[in-house]
Design an enzyme around this catalytic site. Structure first.
Site, PDB file in Angstrom:
ATOM      1  CG  ASP A 120      -1.983   1.040   1.194  1.00 26.95           C
ATOM      2  OD1 ASP A 120      -1.874   1.951   0.354  1.00 26.95           O
ATOM      3  OD2 ASP A 120      -2.927   0.949   1.990  1.00 26.95           O
ATOM      4  CG  ASP A 168      -3.317   7.920 -13.273  1.00 26.20           C
ATOM      5  OD1 ASP A 168      -3.746   7.483 -12.185  1.00 26.20           O
ATOM      6  OD2 ASP A 168      -4.064   8.359 -14.175  1.00 26.20           O
ATOM      7  CD  GLU A 193      -4.136   4.048  -2.033  1.00 24.59           C
ATOM      8  OE1 GLU A 193      -4.423   4.359  -0.860  1.00 24.59           O
ATOM      9  OE2 GLU A 193      -4.953   4.132  -2.973  1.00 24.59           O
TER      10      GLU A 193
END
Length: 297
Positions: free
Chosen positions: A201, A218, A244
């Site tokens: 994460d 992105d 994410e």
């Protein structure tokens, strides 16, 4: 299974059509006194059924496809040898089927071998002109089947990529992750194979989007996925779980191995990844697969 396994669907469909077409002729031959030809048709039908059942029971569609192609082709050659010119007509569906059941090189080899056999043995045609006409029409049919099968395979691969890959990062998507986790659990229960799984994460990723925009965010995700690919083995599989969050499935990795790998990844990403001059870090949780777990847990 036929909805999710393209090759199994092809084997089953072709096998069903072949048996449906052959069995009535077999009955007709028995009723008309041509017992030998009727027996041949029954043997061919039995071979087709065996190939289809093998595909369903073993899951080895390549082997079953090869078996079905050989049975179909050999049966057609035998029919042409016994029945003469009328038996040649069975070759056309067999030739098309070869290119749907096999890879292109295998299908070309089997098709060429069948045509050479018919040319040499001399019982399947009445004249040289009939032979030439059959060879030309069979070759054209094979070329059309070759082009169609090649195009179909390309499109199928493209569709599979769209269905299983995350379009932004190129990692596997959730659908691919579920399938791989199911296979991992089955392999663990069947063979005792060890698997480790890590959830990665990116820290404070919402702040990256808020401060620098989603396009820059992105870019961070793409760079992160590329770093994961470069620092893991080819057998390891990375999936984008959502936003994410990423999942990394690592065959042959136990709990101790996970600690080493996770520590290395966290340090490497912290040293290598930057967004607008700021450090990007990742948090990782990991666990090794246990006997009492299913793929969800």
């Amino acid at each position: 299974r036929m909805r999710t396994d393209f090759q199994l669907a092809i084997i089953t469909s072709l096998g069903f059509c072949a048996v449906l077409g052959i069995v009535p002729f077999s009955i007709y031959r028995f009723l008309s006194g041509n017992t030998f030809a009727g027996i041949i048709d029954l043997i061919i039908s039995a071979g087709i059924v065996v190939a289809v059942v093998n595909a369903w029971r073993s899951g080895n569609v390549k082997r079953a496809g090869l078996l079905l192609a050989i049975v179909n082709t050999a049966g057609c050659l035998l029919s042409a040898s016994v029945l003469g010119p009328p038996g040649q007509y069975w070759m056309y569906p067999a030739l098309v089927g070869n290119f749907l059941l096999l890879g292109r090189n295998q299908a070309l080899l089997l098709t060429a071998s069948a045509l050479i056999f018919l040319t040499v043995q001399g019982k399947a045609y009445d004249s040289r002109l009939q032979l030439v006409m059959f060879l030309v029409s069979a070759s054209v049919t094979s070329m059309i089947a070759f082009v169609f099968a090649s195009r179909t395979e390309t499109q199928r691969q493209q569709l599979e990529a769209l269905a299983t890959l995350d379009p932004l990062t190129g990692t596997g998507n959730r659908r691919a992750m579920v399938r791989e986790l199911q296979l991992a659990v089955e392999s663990f229960k069947r063979e005792g194979s060890v698997f480790g799984l890590a959830m990665l994460d990116l820290d404070h990723f919402k702040q990256v989007n808020d401060k620098h925009g989603h396009e820059r965010g992105d870019g961070v995700l793409v760079d992160f996925a590329e770093l994961i690919r470069k620092n893991t083995r080819k057998v390891d599989r990375c999936f984008r779980f959502g936003g994410e969050e990423f999942v990394l499935l690592m065959p042959g990795t136990d709990a101790e191995g996970l600690r080493v790998i996770d520590s290395h990844l966290r340090e490497y990403i912290a040293n290598k990844m930057r967004c607008c001059g700021e450090q990007v870090t990742v948090s990782i949780g990991a666990a090794a697969l246990r006997k009492d777990e299913d793929w969800q847990s």
